[in-house]
Design a protein around this motif. Structure first.
Motif, mmCIF file in Angstrom:
data_model
loop_
_atom_site.group_PDB
_atom_site.id
_atom_site.type_symbol
_atom_site.label_atom_id
_atom_site.label_comp_id
_atom_site.label_asym_id
_atom_site.label_seq_id
_atom_site.Cartn_x
_atom_site.Cartn_y
_atom_site.Cartn_z
ATOM 1 N N SER A 131 -18.484 16.531 20.378
ATOM 2 C CA SER A 131 -17.096 16.647 20.493
ATOM 3 C C SER A 131 -16.309 15.296 20.088
ATOM 4 C CB SER A 131 -16.546 16.922 22.038
ATOM 5 O OG SER A 131 -17.404 17.604 22.593
ATOM 6 N N GLY A 133 -9.410 14.688 22.511
ATOM 7 C CA GLY A 133 -9.564 14.469 23.988
ATOM 8 C C GLY A 133 -9.975 13.222 24.221
ATOM 9 N N SER A 181 -12.692 15.584 34.778
ATOM 10 C CA SER A 181 -13.072 14.520 35.818
ATOM 11 C C SER A 181 -11.614 14.762 36.747
ATOM 12 C CB SER A 181 -13.341 13.250 35.383
ATOM 13 O OG SER A 181 -12.355 12.589 34.784
ATOM 14 N N SER A 227 -19.376 28.746 27.151
ATOM 15 C CA SER A 227 -19.425 28.278 28.303
ATOM 16 C C SER A 227 -18.543 29.153 29.495
ATOM 17 C CB SER A 227 -18.762 27.031 28.565
ATOM 18 O OG SER A 227 -19.318 25.967 27.135
HETATM 19 P P1 ADP Z 1 -11.942 16.404 26.657
HETATM 20 O O1 ADP Z 1 -10.573 15.606 26.797
HETATM 21 O O2 ADP Z 1 -12.797 15.577 25.759
HETATM 22 O O3 ADP Z 1 -11.943 17.394 26.564
HETATM 23 P P2 ADP Z 1 -12.985 16.793 29.306
HETATM 24 O O4 ADP Z 1 -13.464 15.925 30.446
HETATM 25 O O5 ADP Z 1 -11.979 17.915 29.554
HETATM 26 O O6 ADP Z 1 -12.703 15.935 28.101
HETATM 27 O O7 ADP Z 1 -14.362 17.441 28.791
HETATM 28 C C1 ADP Z 1 -15.662 16.472 28.593
HETATM 29 C C2 ADP Z 1 -16.413 17.076 27.529
HETATM 30 O O8 ADP Z 1 -17.015 18.136 27.998
HETATM 31 C C3 ADP Z 1 -15.693 17.349 26.385
HETATM 32 O O9 ADP Z 1 -15.653 16.269 25.447
HETATM 33 C C4 ADP Z 1 -16.768 18.334 25.627
HETATM 34 O O10 ADP Z 1 -17.834 17.702 25.195
HETATM 35 C C5 ADP Z 1 -17.386 18.998 26.923
HETATM 36 N N1 ADP Z 1 -16.621 20.269 26.964
HETATM 37 C C6 ADP Z 1 -15.604 20.610 28.147
HETATM 38 N N2 ADP Z 1 -15.291 21.896 28.124
HETATM 39 C C7 ADP Z 1 -15.981 22.519 26.942
HETATM 40 C C8 ADP Z 1 -15.922 24.224 26.514
HETATM 41 N N3 ADP Z 1 -15.215 24.813 27.247
HETATM 42 N N4 ADP Z 1 -16.996 24.191 25.503
HETATM 43 C C9 ADP Z 1 -17.629 23.035 25.152
HETATM 44 N N5 ADP Z 1 -17.566 21.803 25.592
HETATM 45 C C10 ADP Z 1 -16.783 21.516 26.436
#
Ligand code: ADP
Length: 351
Positions: free
Chosen positions: A302, A310, A316, A339
């Motif tokens: 990511s 993000g 969190s 997921s």
């Molecule tokens: P972000 O703003 O990076 O999305 P989050 O706290 O929402 O922050 O998510 C943390 C990390 O979890 C993301 O950076 C990603 O790597 C992973 N993640 C979250 N949701 C998904 C999803 N639906 N599919 C794949 N990876 C996910």
């Protein structure tokens, strides 16, 4: 960097201050323990002295039987009693001093232990706060640096065409919007836990509200969202439930490829109602799964591909909200396949 240095030195000063506070608090506890111990000893000593010095009071019949004078008037007995009283007094004093010394040693240990226990939660809170500020300033630095660099490069140019100026402004606006989203998220995370409402909430309505907020972003990637949430009522705070579902949907859209499909389902299981967000996106590696709910954690893939998408605070925040409503949030994921995130909340009493 200077900011980080400052934060670290503030953290160090805070730790040193806490140590002094622990010592002060321990001393106060010890003073109370010793005051009580010495006070009790003085009262006990005086009462015992009074008893030791008091001559025995034989009954009239004993005195008549033995035909002896009252012990106080018998010089031999009187001196014997005095010596015994003096010996008793010394012994008592020795024991009380010994007891108070033991109280001092045990009291010091106990006071320190109590002071640590009193201050531990405060210390943990302060450390978490310092860590939060440090992480937040670190995250804020990246978009700020990008903003500064592009503006400086543009300023160095002698001439800026209208289209270049427009591009620059558009870039600035986009960066500021991201900064705004980040600070909003940080503020929500840092906000002290407010008391949540625990009222009946229809999961179906919460899901629709969240879906409406994300429909445009999904359409932009030609992603379809299917909603099949049954009429289940849970106990919670409606805006917080909607926000948590929005975070899950936002991620599902962000981490799914073009033309894919997201499914929102729900139901009840035992004493809980649940809502599930399932995507067919990139999935999450097993090594990342235990950490994705940590603040600022982003899986490597990511960070690389979607660095602009993000800051790792969405999940969190969702976890914090769901926990505040006595619920839980769990995830299962297969890299490359997708997921499934599930929010579980207590059902209303009549279901
Ligand atoms: P972000 O703003 O990076 O999305 P989050 O706290 O929402 O922050 O998510 C943390 C990390 O979890 C993301 O950076 C990603 O790597 C992973 N993640 C979250 N949701 C998904 C999803 N639906 N599919 C794949 N990876 C996910």
């Amino acid at each position: 960097m200077p900011t980080l240095h400052k934060i670290r030195s503030v953290a160090k000063t805070t730790t040193a201050r806490l140590r002094t506070t622990t010592a002060r608090l321990a001393l106060s506890y010890l003073a109370i323990i010793m005051l009580m111990s010495i006070g009790f000893s003085v009262v006990f000593y005086n009462a015992s002295l009074h008893e030791l010095r008091r001559p025995p009071h034989p009954t009239n019949s004993q005195m008549q039987l033995d035909n002896r004078p009252h012990p106080e008037r018998d010089p031999f007995i009187a001196s014997l009693l005095k010596t015994r009283a003096e010996e008793g007094r010394k012994e008592l004093l020795k024991r009380l001093i010994g007891l108070n010394l033991i109280a001092l040693v045990a009291g010091t240990a106990l006071s320190y232990y109590l002071a640590r226990r009193t201050l531990e939660p405060i210390e943990r809170n302060m450390e978490a706060q310092a860590q939060f500020v440090s992480d937040a300033s670190h995250e804020l630095r990246t978009p700020l640096t990008a903003l500064q660099t592009t503006n400086e490069v543009a300023l160095r140019k002698h001439k800026l065409s209208e289209s270049e100026a427009r591009d620059l402004l558009a870039h600035n606006v986009a960066e500021v919007a991201k900064l705004q989203a980040l600070t909003d998220g940080l503020l929500r995370l840092a906000r002290p836990d407010r008391t949540m409402q625990h009222v009946p909430v229809a999961l179906q309505n919460a899901a629709s509200d969240a879906m409406n907020a994300l429909i445009e972003a999904a359409q932009a990637k030609n992603i379809s969202i299917e909603e099949a949430v049954p009429n289940v009522r849970v106990l919670g705070d409606e805006p917080s439930i909607v926000q948590a579902i929005k975070i899950l949907l936002d991620n599902a859209v962000k981490y799914s490829p073009q033309d894919s499909h997201i499914k929102l389902t729900g139901g009840r299981s035992g004493r809980q109602g649940f809502i599930t967000v399932q995507d067919h996106g990139q999935g999450i590696a097993a090594k990342d799964l235990p950490h994705i709910f940590d603040r600022f954690y982003r899986a490597d893939q990511s960070r690389g591909k979607h660095a602009e998408d993000g800051y790792g605070i969405g999940l969190s925040l969702a976890k914090k909200l769901v926990h505040q409503m006595d619920g839980e949030i769990v995830v299962t994921s297969t890299p490359g396949k997708g997921s499934t995130f599930t929010i579980r909340l207590p059902l209303t009493a009549n279901q």
